[in-house]
Design an enzyme around this catalytic site. Structure first.
Site, PDB file in Angstrom:
ATOM      1  N   PRO A 203       0.825  -1.216   0.000  1.00  8.51           N
ATOM      2  CA  PRO A 203       0.000   0.000   0.000  1.00  8.51           C
ATOM      3  C   PRO A 203       0.866   1.276   0.000  1.00  8.51           C
ATOM      4  O   PRO A 203       1.922   1.317   0.630  1.00  8.51           O
ATOM      5  CB  PRO A 203      -0.809  -0.125   1.283  1.00  8.51           C
ATOM      6  CG  PRO A 203      -0.886  -1.611   1.524  1.00  8.51           C
ATOM      7  CD  PRO A 203       0.452  -2.136   1.087  1.00  8.51           C
TER       8      PRO A 203
ATOM      9  N   HIS B 273      16.609  -2.623  11.463  1.00  3.06           N
ATOM     10  CA  HIS B 273      16.171  -1.340  12.030  1.00  3.06           C
ATOM     11  C   HIS B 273      17.228  -0.243  11.909  1.00  3.06           C
ATOM     12  O   HIS B 273      16.917   0.931  11.772  1.00  3.06           O
ATOM     13  CB  HIS B 273      15.805  -1.565  13.507  1.00  3.06           C
ATOM     14  CG  HIS B 273      14.802  -0.616  14.055  1.00  3.06           C
ATOM     15  ND1 HIS B 273      13.800  -0.994  14.921  1.00  3.06           N
ATOM     16  CD2 HIS B 273      14.624   0.710  13.873  1.00  3.06           C
ATOM     17  CE1 HIS B 273      13.070   0.061  15.240  1.00  3.06           C
ATOM     18  NE2 HIS B 273      13.555   1.119  14.628  1.00  3.06           N
TER      19      HIS B 273
ATOM     20  N   GLY C 191       1.905   3.739  11.296  1.00  6.95           N
ATOM     21  CA  GLY C 191       3.008   3.448  12.210  1.00  6.95           C
ATOM     22  C   GLY C 191       2.539   3.313  13.653  1.00  6.95           C
ATOM     23  O   GLY C 191       1.531   3.915  14.044  1.00  6.95           O
TER      24      GLY C 191
ATOM     25  N   ASP D 161       3.194  -0.709  10.172  1.00  4.28           N
ATOM     26  CA  ASP D 161       4.641  -0.735  10.401  1.00  4.28           C
ATOM     27  C   ASP D 161       4.918  -0.802  11.895  1.00  4.28           C
ATOM     28  O   ASP D 161       4.644   0.148  12.627  1.00  4.28           O
ATOM     29  CB  ASP D 161       5.299   0.532   9.830  1.00  4.28           C
ATOM     30  CG  ASP D 161       6.792   0.554  10.149  1.00  4.28           C
ATOM     31  OD1 ASP D 161       7.512  -0.294   9.582  1.00  4.28           O
ATOM     32  OD2 ASP D 161       7.229   1.370  10.977  1.00  4.28           O
TER      33      ASP D 161
ATOM     34  N   LYS E 145      10.635  -4.945  12.152  1.00  6.44           N
ATOM     35  CA  LYS E 145      12.075  -4.658  12.076  1.00  6.44           C
ATOM     36  C   LYS E 145      12.845  -5.495  13.088  1.00  6.44           C
ATOM     37  O   LYS E 145      12.387  -5.670  14.228  1.00  6.44           O
ATOM     38  CB  LYS E 145      12.327  -3.175  12.378  1.00  6.44           C
ATOM     39  CG  LYS E 145      11.392  -2.234  11.643  1.00  6.44           C
ATOM     40  CD  LYS E 145      11.716  -0.771  11.903  1.00  6.44           C
ATOM     41  CE  LYS E 145      10.636   0.133  11.334  1.00  6.44           C
ATOM     42  NZ  LYS E 145       9.436   0.281  12.172  1.00  6.44           N
TER      43      LYS E 145
ATOM     44  N   TYR F 265       9.519  -2.015  19.356  1.00  4.34           N
ATOM     45  CA  TYR F 265       8.381  -1.193  19.818  1.00  4.34           C
ATOM     46  C   TYR F 265       7.577  -1.886  20.923  1.00  4.34           C
ATOM     47  O   TYR F 265       6.747  -1.254  21.573  1.00  4.34           O
ATOM     48  CB  TYR F 265       7.421  -0.854  18.665  1.00  4.34           C
ATOM     49  CG  TYR F 265       8.018  -0.028  17.544  1.00  4.34           C
ATOM     50  CD1 TYR F 265       9.285   0.553  17.634  1.00  4.34           C
ATOM     51  CD2 TYR F 265       7.294   0.183  16.369  1.00  4.34           C
ATOM     52  CE1 TYR F 265       9.817   1.291  16.591  1.00  4.34           C
ATOM     53  CE2 TYR F 265       7.820   0.928  15.325  1.00  4.34           C
ATOM     54  CZ  TYR F 265       9.083   1.466  15.440  1.00  4.34           C
ATOM     55  OH  TYR F 265       9.595   2.204  14.394  1.00  4.34           O
TER      56      TYR F 265
HETATM   57  P1  NDP Z   1       4.690  11.094  12.827  1.00  2.00           P
HETATM   58  O1  NDP Z   1       5.272  12.060  11.866  1.00  2.00           O
HETATM   59  O2  NDP Z   1       3.810  10.017  12.303  1.00  2.00           O
HETATM   60  O3  NDP Z   1       3.931  11.921  13.950  1.00  2.00           O
HETATM   61  C1  NDP Z   1       3.260  11.299  14.998  1.00  2.00           C
HETATM   62  C2  NDP Z   1       2.831  12.377  15.992  1.00  2.00           C
HETATM   63  O4  NDP Z   1       1.954  13.306  15.359  1.00  2.00           O
HETATM   64  C3  NDP Z   1       2.079  11.819  17.164  1.00  2.00           C
HETATM   65  O5  NDP Z   1       2.408  12.620  18.275  1.00  2.00           O
HETATM   66  C4  NDP Z   1       0.621  12.015  16.791  1.00  2.00           C
HETATM   67  O6  NDP Z   1      -0.150  12.215  17.955  1.00  2.00           O
HETATM   68  C5  NDP Z   1       0.675  13.292  15.977  1.00  2.00           C
HETATM   69  N1  NDP Z   1      -0.296  13.347  14.883  1.00  2.00           N
HETATM   70  C6  NDP Z   1      -0.644  12.328  14.044  1.00  2.00           C
HETATM   71  N2  NDP Z   1      -1.533  12.760  13.130  1.00  2.00           N
HETATM   72  C7  NDP Z   1      -1.745  14.070  13.370  1.00  2.00           C
HETATM   73  C8  NDP Z   1      -2.550  15.045  12.753  1.00  2.00           C
HETATM   74  N3  NDP Z   1      -3.312  14.753  11.715  1.00  2.00           N
HETATM   75  N4  NDP Z   1      -2.536  16.306  13.273  1.00  2.00           N
HETATM   76  C9  NDP Z   1      -1.756  16.605  14.341  1.00  2.00           C
HETATM   77  N5  NDP Z   1      -0.961  15.715  14.959  1.00  2.00           N
HETATM   78  C10 NDP Z   1      -0.953  14.454  14.480  1.00  2.00           C
HETATM   79  O7  NDP Z   1       5.924  10.520  13.663  1.00  2.00           O
HETATM   80  P2  NDP Z   1       6.450   9.110  14.199  1.00  2.00           P
HETATM   81  O8  NDP Z   1       7.756   9.436  14.811  1.00  2.00           O
HETATM   82  O9  NDP Z   1       5.468   8.389  15.001  1.00  2.00           O
HETATM   83  O10 NDP Z   1       6.730   8.274  12.880  1.00  2.00           O
HETATM   84  C11 NDP Z   1       5.728   7.505  12.229  1.00  2.00           C
HETATM   85  C12 NDP Z   1       6.117   6.057  12.174  1.00  2.00           C
HETATM   86  O11 NDP Z   1       7.401   5.896  11.556  1.00  2.00           O
HETATM   87  C13 NDP Z   1       6.306   5.395  13.537  1.00  2.00           C
HETATM   88  O12 NDP Z   1       5.104   5.101  14.184  1.00  2.00           O
HETATM   89  C14 NDP Z   1       7.104   4.169  13.145  1.00  2.00           C
HETATM   90  O13 NDP Z   1       6.256   3.208  12.563  1.00  2.00           O
HETATM   91  C15 NDP Z   1       8.058   4.771  12.123  1.00  2.00           C
HETATM   92  N6  NDP Z   1       9.329   5.211  12.734  1.00  2.00           N
HETATM   93  C16 NDP Z   1      10.456   4.513  12.379  1.00  2.00           C
HETATM   94  C17 NDP Z   1      11.689   4.858  12.887  1.00  2.00           C
HETATM   95  C18 NDP Z   1      12.890   4.089  12.474  1.00  2.00           C
HETATM   96  O14 NDP Z   1      13.965   4.271  13.036  1.00  2.00           O
HETATM   97  N7  NDP Z   1      12.767   3.224  11.479  1.00  2.00           N
HETATM   98  C19 NDP Z   1      11.845   5.974  13.850  1.00  2.00           C
HETATM   99  C20 NDP Z   1      10.609   6.682  14.132  1.00  2.00           C
HETATM  100  C21 NDP Z   1       9.416   6.301  13.570  1.00  2.00           C
HETATM  101  P3  NDP Z   1      -1.287  11.179  18.481  1.00  2.00           P
HETATM  102  O15 NDP Z   1      -0.765   9.781  18.310  1.00  2.00           O
HETATM  103  O16 NDP Z   1      -1.438  11.587  19.915  1.00  2.00           O
HETATM  104  O17 NDP Z   1      -2.530  11.439  17.670  1.00  2.00           O
END
Ligand code: NDP
Length: 294
Positions: free
Chosen positions: A15, A108, A20, A45, A75, A50
Site C-alpha cells: 500500500p 532497524h 506506524g 509498520d 524490524k 516497539y
Molecule cells: P509522525 O510524523 O507520524 O507523527 C506522529 C505524531 O503526530 C504523534 O504525536 C501524533 O499524535 C501526531 N499526529 C498524528 N496525526 C496528526 C494530525 N493529523 N494532526 C496533528 N498531529 C498528528 O511521527 P512518528 O515518529 O510516530 O513516525 C511515524 C512512524 O514511523 C512510527 O510510528 C514508526 O512506525 C516509524 N518510525 C520509524 C523509525 C525508524 O527508526 N525506522 C523511527 C521513528 C518512527 P497522536 O498519536 O497523539 O494522535
C-alpha cells in the site's frame, strides 16, 4: 476507499500509505490499529523494539480481514544481529504477530562499528526471503555509505530504506541514492513526528506557516499536505496516531493534488537538522535493549 499500491523492486505490491505504531503503548495498540484497519489502511509498520507486535497481530485478527489483505512490516533490532540470531529474530516476531509469513522484514539500523554483524543479519533476511518466510526485505536508517558496504557483501538489493523524512529534514542525497538503486524511500516521522522532533524551540512542521498556507489554500490540514508531498514525490509514508480523528484525517489524502510550486516550497523548508538519532552513532552499547523471546 481502497488504497493504491506501490510495487517493490521484487514485484511485491505494498500500500502507498501505511500506519506506524512507534511509541504506541501496547494497551492502546489494538484500538489504534483496529481504527486504522476500519478506516482503510492496509499496511502496519511495527518493530521488535516497539514492544507491540503481539497487539498488532491481535488487531489484525480481530479486524476480520484475511491475512493477505493486510501488509505487515516489522524490524529486527540490533541486539538480534548476526546470521543465526536474525533467523531467530524472525521466529520471535512472527510468533508475536501470530503469522507464518511477514510481508516486509527490515534491519532497524546499521551498526557502522560492527558492520560484519549487520551484513550477517542481512544475509539471514536473504535466506528468509529464499525460504518464503518473508515476501520482501529491506533496511532502515541506512546511509549511502552503509548501503555501499552492504551491496559489496550481499546479493539482494533492499526493497525499502525507511528513513527520517519530513519537511524539516529531507535527506535529499539519501533519497536520490535509494531511488537510483531501485530502493523505495519509506518516510518515518512523515509529518514531523512532533513527539520526536526538535525541542520545541523552533516549532513543529504542523505549525509551519508555509505548510499551513498551502493547507488552507486546499481546504486541507497541515498533516494531509505533508502526506500528499510524500506521495507525490514517490515516497511511501507511515504516519502514526492513536487519535481516531487523526487516523481518519491522515488517510484522506488521495483526493487532492499539490502544485509543483507548492512541492518546491515545502522542499525549501529543509533545515538539514535531524530529529532522530545519528545513524553513524548507533552502537549496541548505547541502544542495546534486548528483545524478549515472547
Ligand atoms: P509522525 O510524523 O507520524 O507523527 C506522529 C505524531 O503526530 C504523534 O504525536 C501524533 O499524535 C501526531 N499526529 C498524528 N496525526 C496528526 C494530525 N493529523 N494532526 C496533528 N498531529 C498528528 O511521527 P512518528 O515518529 O510516530 O513516525 C511515524 C512512524 O514511523 C512510527 O510510528 C514508526 O512506525 C516509524 N518510525 C520509524 C523509525 C525508524 O527508526 N525506522 C523511527 C521513528 C518512527 P497522536 O498519536 O497523539 O494522535
Amino acid at each position: 476507499m481502497s488504497i493504491p499500491n506501490v510495487t517493490l523492486n521484487n514485484g511485491v505490491q505494498m500500500p502507498a500509505l501505511g500506519f506506524g505504531v512507534f511509541q504506541t503503548p501496547p494497551e492502546q495498540t489494538i484500538t489504534a490499529v483496529g481504527a486504522a484497519l476500519s478506516t482503510g489502511y492496509r499496511h502496519i509498520d511495527t518493530a521488535a523494539a516497539y514492544g507491540n507486535e503481539r497487539e498488532v497481530g491481535e488487531a489484525v485478527r480481530r479486524s476480520g480481514l484475511a491475512r493477505d489483505e493486510v501488509f505487515l512490516e516489522t524490524k529486527v533490532w540490533i541486539t538480534d544481529y548476526g546470521y543465526d540470531e536474525t533467523l531467530h529474530a524472525f521466529d520471535k516476531s512472527a510468533g508475536k504477530l501470530g503469522v507464518e509469513q511477514i510481508d516486509l522484514l527490515i534491519l532497524h539500523q546499521a551498526l557502522p562499528g560492527e558492520f560484519e554483524l549487520t551484513t550477517q543479519a542481512y544475509k539471514a533476511l536473504e535466506k528468509l526471503l529464499a525460504d518464503g518466510r518473508v515476501r520482501a526485505i529491506g533496511v532502515s536508517n541506512f546511509m549511502p555509505g552503509h548501503l555501499d558496504r552492504l551491496f559489496a557483501r550481499t546479493e539482494i538489493v533492499p526493497a525499502v530504506n525507511q528513513i527520517e523524512v519530513h519537511p524539516y529534514f529531507r535527506q535529499p542525497e539519501v533519497l536520490q541514492y535509494d531511488s537510483a538503486n531501485g530502493i523505495l524511500n519509506q518516510a518515518w516521522s512523515p509529518i514531523g513526528g512532533i513527539t520526536f522532533y526538535r525541542d520545541g524551540s523552533e516549532g513543529s512542521t504542523l505549525e509551519d506557516p508555509v505548510i499551513r498556507g498551502i493547507a488552507s489554500a486546499h481546504g486541507r490540514t497541515p498533516a494531509q499536505v505533508m502526506l500528499r508531498w510524500h506521495l507525490q514525490q514517490g515516497r511511501q509514508a507511515i504516519p502514526k496516531s492513536v487519535t481516531p480523528s487523526r487516523i481518519t484525517e491522515n488517510f484522506d489524502v488521495f483526493g487532492f493534488e499539490l502544485t509543483t510550486e507548492e512541492l518546491a516550497a515545502i522542499d525549501a523548508l529543509d533545515t538539514g537538522v535531524r530529529g532522530g538519532p545519528e545513524p553513524a552513532a548507533i552502537t549496541r552499547e548505547n541502544f542495546g535493549a534486548e528483545i524478549p523471546e515472547a
